[in-house]
Design an enzyme around this catalytic site. Structure first.
Site, short mmCIF file in Angstrom:
data_model
loop_
_atom_site.label_atom_id
_atom_site.label_comp_id
_atom_site.label_asym_id
_atom_site.label_seq_id
_atom_site.Cartn_x
_atom_site.Cartn_y
_atom_site.Cartn_z
CG ASN A 1 34.06 28.98 20.03
OD1 ASN A 1 33.14 28.72 20.79
ND2 ASN A 1 34.93 29.92 20.25
CD GLU B 1 32.68 34.97 30.17
OE1 GLU B 1 33.38 35.71 29.43
OE2 GLU B 1 32.84 34.90 31.39
CB CYS C 1 35.35 34.77 22.25
SG CYS C 1 36.19 33.90 23.59
CD GLU D 1 32.10 31.09 32.05
OE1 GLU D 1 32.89 30.99 31.09
OE2 GLU D 1 31.04 30.45 32.14
P1 NDP Z 1 25.33 32.44 19.12
O1 NDP Z 1 25.09 33.58 20.04
O2 NDP Z 1 24.63 32.41 17.83
O3 NDP Z 1 24.94 31.06 19.85
C1 NDP Z 1 25.44 30.70 21.11
C2 NDP Z 1 24.46 29.76 21.77
O4 NDP Z 1 23.25 30.46 22.05
C3 NDP Z 1 24.07 28.59 20.88
O5 NDP Z 1 23.90 27.44 21.70
C4 NDP Z 1 22.75 29.06 20.30
O6 NDP Z 1 21.94 28.03 19.85
C5 NDP Z 1 22.15 29.76 21.49
N1 NDP Z 1 21.07 30.70 21.18
C6 NDP Z 1 20.83 31.35 20.01
N2 NDP Z 1 19.73 32.15 20.15
C7 NDP Z 1 19.28 31.98 21.41
C8 NDP Z 1 18.18 32.53 22.16
N3 NDP Z 1 17.34 33.40 21.64
N4 NDP Z 1 18.02 32.14 23.44
C9 NDP Z 1 18.87 31.26 24.02
N5 NDP Z 1 19.91 30.70 23.36
C10 NDP Z 1 20.13 31.07 22.08
O7 NDP Z 1 26.88 32.35 18.96
P2 NDP Z 1 27.70 31.32 18.04
O8 NDP Z 1 27.25 29.93 18.34
O9 NDP Z 1 27.67 31.79 16.65
O10 NDP Z 1 29.14 31.46 18.68
C11 NDP Z 1 30.02 32.42 18.30
C12 NDP Z 1 30.00 33.59 19.26
O11 NDP Z 1 30.34 33.18 20.58
C13 NDP Z 1 31.02 34.63 18.89
O12 NDP Z 1 30.46 35.91 18.98
C14 NDP Z 1 32.09 34.45 19.95
O13 NDP Z 1 32.86 35.60 20.15
C15 NDP Z 1 31.30 34.07 21.13
N6 NDP Z 1 32.14 33.40 22.12
C16 NDP Z 1 32.45 34.05 23.27
C17 NDP Z 1 33.31 33.48 24.19
C18 NDP Z 1 33.65 34.18 25.47
O14 NDP Z 1 34.06 33.50 26.42
N7 NDP Z 1 33.53 35.50 25.58
C19 NDP Z 1 33.91 32.16 23.96
C20 NDP Z 1 33.50 31.56 22.73
C21 NDP Z 1 32.64 32.17 21.84
P3 NDP Z 1 22.05 27.43 18.35
O15 NDP Z 1 23.39 27.74 17.83
O16 NDP Z 1 21.83 26.01 18.57
O17 NDP Z 1 20.97 28.08 17.60
#
Ligand code: NDP
Length: 487
Positions: free
Chosen positions: A149, A247, A281, A459
């Protein structure tokens, strides 16, 4: 863009599967990049470990490492417009937002450079004839995993403090949006950072991300993303006895009291949920409105929501841009359909916008729902799109009970002129960040993170560097006498 990723200081084709970045405007392929496979991860970790241990990096004094961070910030500033345009192209986000994210990334490097210049170590109070101190040292190689995002800002929030702490970093951006992270890596390597300190490895989370988390050479993982993924990473970290910061997601409440400034509250609410098309998020995705003003306030909110300008991210007038992908847009649409099935009243939106200009893009109308109980799936689950659900409350106790009845605890907004009430509510909320008469404002000097299933760790802030370090206590004996125990 060349089909190259940064593996241990070398720009080359990844050995893993092809990752495609699709245009949120029409679904066409913007770029194809071969991702990293586990062997690439291994190469990146080994190279990072070697350079992190090399005296030319390991023995740099904090103010010398600070110079690297300042140079990176200057390079980001010099490429700001290109980085913003690329992120708009890759994520669909409006250009105003991506400019702000690039500025935030630049500011993050500058901030951690200044923290390095002003850091202290602690002399602790002795209880005998010795001097005792507590020092912080680099971990070695840290893994950073980020979502799609706000890639440049979330990448910088991990890379800057991790480098400041003296580590090497292996970053995995999200599959959907690898481009700006790779462009940031070019900017960082061109700024003169020692080769091998940063690797950027796109690839599927379950393959590349998993290989990073499990690699024995990775001493910490800093993850931003969904709660389910965070839980899986936390489980691996527990097996490795490895520190992890998570996070995660949110379902943040914003609260409207009858005495709130109407214009300011409406503007804050709209910005809080519909900027970034709700893909944030900290989106204020549940609004609790006092029962005495519930219908009037909602009417006004709906009217203003209908006037939001929907359009392509590259247009500076756009307020609500397409979602990151058509797949994600369809997920959001399915969640709104489920809300209808739960009995929701759809006050506005609830579908894709009509008109030729919206036909090919991953657009979804800003949507407001109500008449759902707080325990419905719509009120409990993160939608990560431009969807707001409204709920009435009666009094402070009712409000706190409803607002805290969530697995998440990321953020909260309170709109009232009564500062005593704001303070009471702020202290009772399960939220890592509370905004009072403002929303979604960020300062790099203020720690950020979640409570409950929104995450572990913080962070930003001065302690942001210590999160990437190992603490060591050192005792200096100051007596010349042998220990009395030995006779
Ligand atoms: P995901 O959890 O699906 O993915 C986040 C990252 O983790 C991506 O790079 C993804 O890879 C990777 N990933 C997925 N599975 C694994 C695994 N088993 N091991 C290691 N890495 C893995 O989240 P989204 O990309 O859909 O992002 C949205 C989410 O992020 C929402 O829930 C949002 O709230 C949260 N978020 C939280 C923030 C915060 O600061 N608290 C800020 C921004 C977002 P890939 O996508 O390439 O498969």
């Amino acid at each position: 863009m060349a089909d190259e990723i940064l593996v241990g200081g070398v720009w080359r084709r990844g050995s893993g599967a092809v990752v495609e970045s699709l245009s949120p405007l029409n679904g066409s392929v913007i770029a194809r990049v071969h991702g990293a496979d586990p062997a690439d991860v291994d190469e990146a970790v080994r190279a990072g470990a070697a350079v992190a241990a090399d005296p030319s990096w390991r023995d740099l004094l904090p103010h010398e490492r600070a110079r690297h961070l300042t140079r990176i910030a200057d390079s980001i500033a010099a490429s700001a417009e290109d980085l913003a345009a690329l992120q708009t192209c890759d994520t669909g986000k409006s250009i105003n937002e991506t400019r702000a994210l690039v500025a935030s990334a630049q500011g993050t490097f500058r901030y951690f450079a200044s923290v390095l210049e002003t850091m202290d170590e602690t002399l602790t109070v002795p209880r005998g004839p010795y001097v005792t101190m507590s020092v912080h040292e680099p971990i070695g190689v840290v893994g950073a995993i980020t979502p799609w995002n706000s890639p440049i800002a979330s990448d910088a929030q991990k890379i800057a403090p991790a480098l400041a702490a003296g580590n090497a970093v292996v970053l995995k951006p999200a599959e959907w949006t690898p481009l700006v992270s790779l462009a940031l890596a070019r900017v960082i390597t061109d700024s003169g950072l020692p080769s091998g300190l940063l690797s950027v490895l796109p690839g599927p989370g379950g393959v590349t991300g998993d290989a990073i988390v499990r690699h024995p050479g990775i001493g910490k993982v800093s993850f931003t993303g969904g709660t389910a993924t965070g839980r899986a990473i936390g489980a691996v970290a527990a097996q490795k006895i490895m520190p992890v910061s998570l996070e995660l997601g949110g379902k943040s409440p914003t609260i409207v009291f009858p005495d709130a400034d109407l214009d300011q509250t409406l503007a804050g609410l709209l910005f809080g949920i519909f900027s970034s098309s709700g893909q944030s998020c900290i989106a204020g995705s549940r609004v609790f409105i006092h029962g005495s003003v519930y219908e009037q306030f909602l009417d006004e909110l709906v009217e203003r929501t209908r006037k939001l300008r929907i359009g392509p991210g590259a247009d500076p007038a756009t307020q609500v841009a397409p979602l990151v992908s058509h797949v994600h847009r369809d997920r959001v649409a399915a969640m709104v359909d489920r809300a209808r099935g739960e009995g929701a009243r759809v006050l506005c939106g609830g579908g894709v916008p009509e008109g030729e200009e919206y036909e090919t893009g991953a657009y979804y109308l800003p949507t407001i729902l109500d008449r759902l109980p707080n325990d419905s799936a719509t009120c409990q689950e993160e939608i990560f799109g431009p969807v707001l659900v409204a709920l009435p409350f009666e009094d402070e106790d009712d409000l706190v009970a409803q607002a805290n009845d969530s697995v998440y605890g990321l953020a909260c907004g309170i709109w009232t002129r009564d500062y005593r009430r704001a303070w009471r509510i702020a202290r009772r909320m399960d939220a890592g960040t509370v905004w009072i008469n403002t929303y979604k404002q960020f300062s790099i000097s203020t720690p950020f993170g979640g409570m409950k299933e929104s995450g572990i760790g913080r962070e930003k802030g001065r302690e942001g560097i210590a999160a990437y370090m190992r603490q060591k206590s050192i005792y200096w004996g100051m007596t010349e006498e042998p220990h009395s125990w030995a006779g």
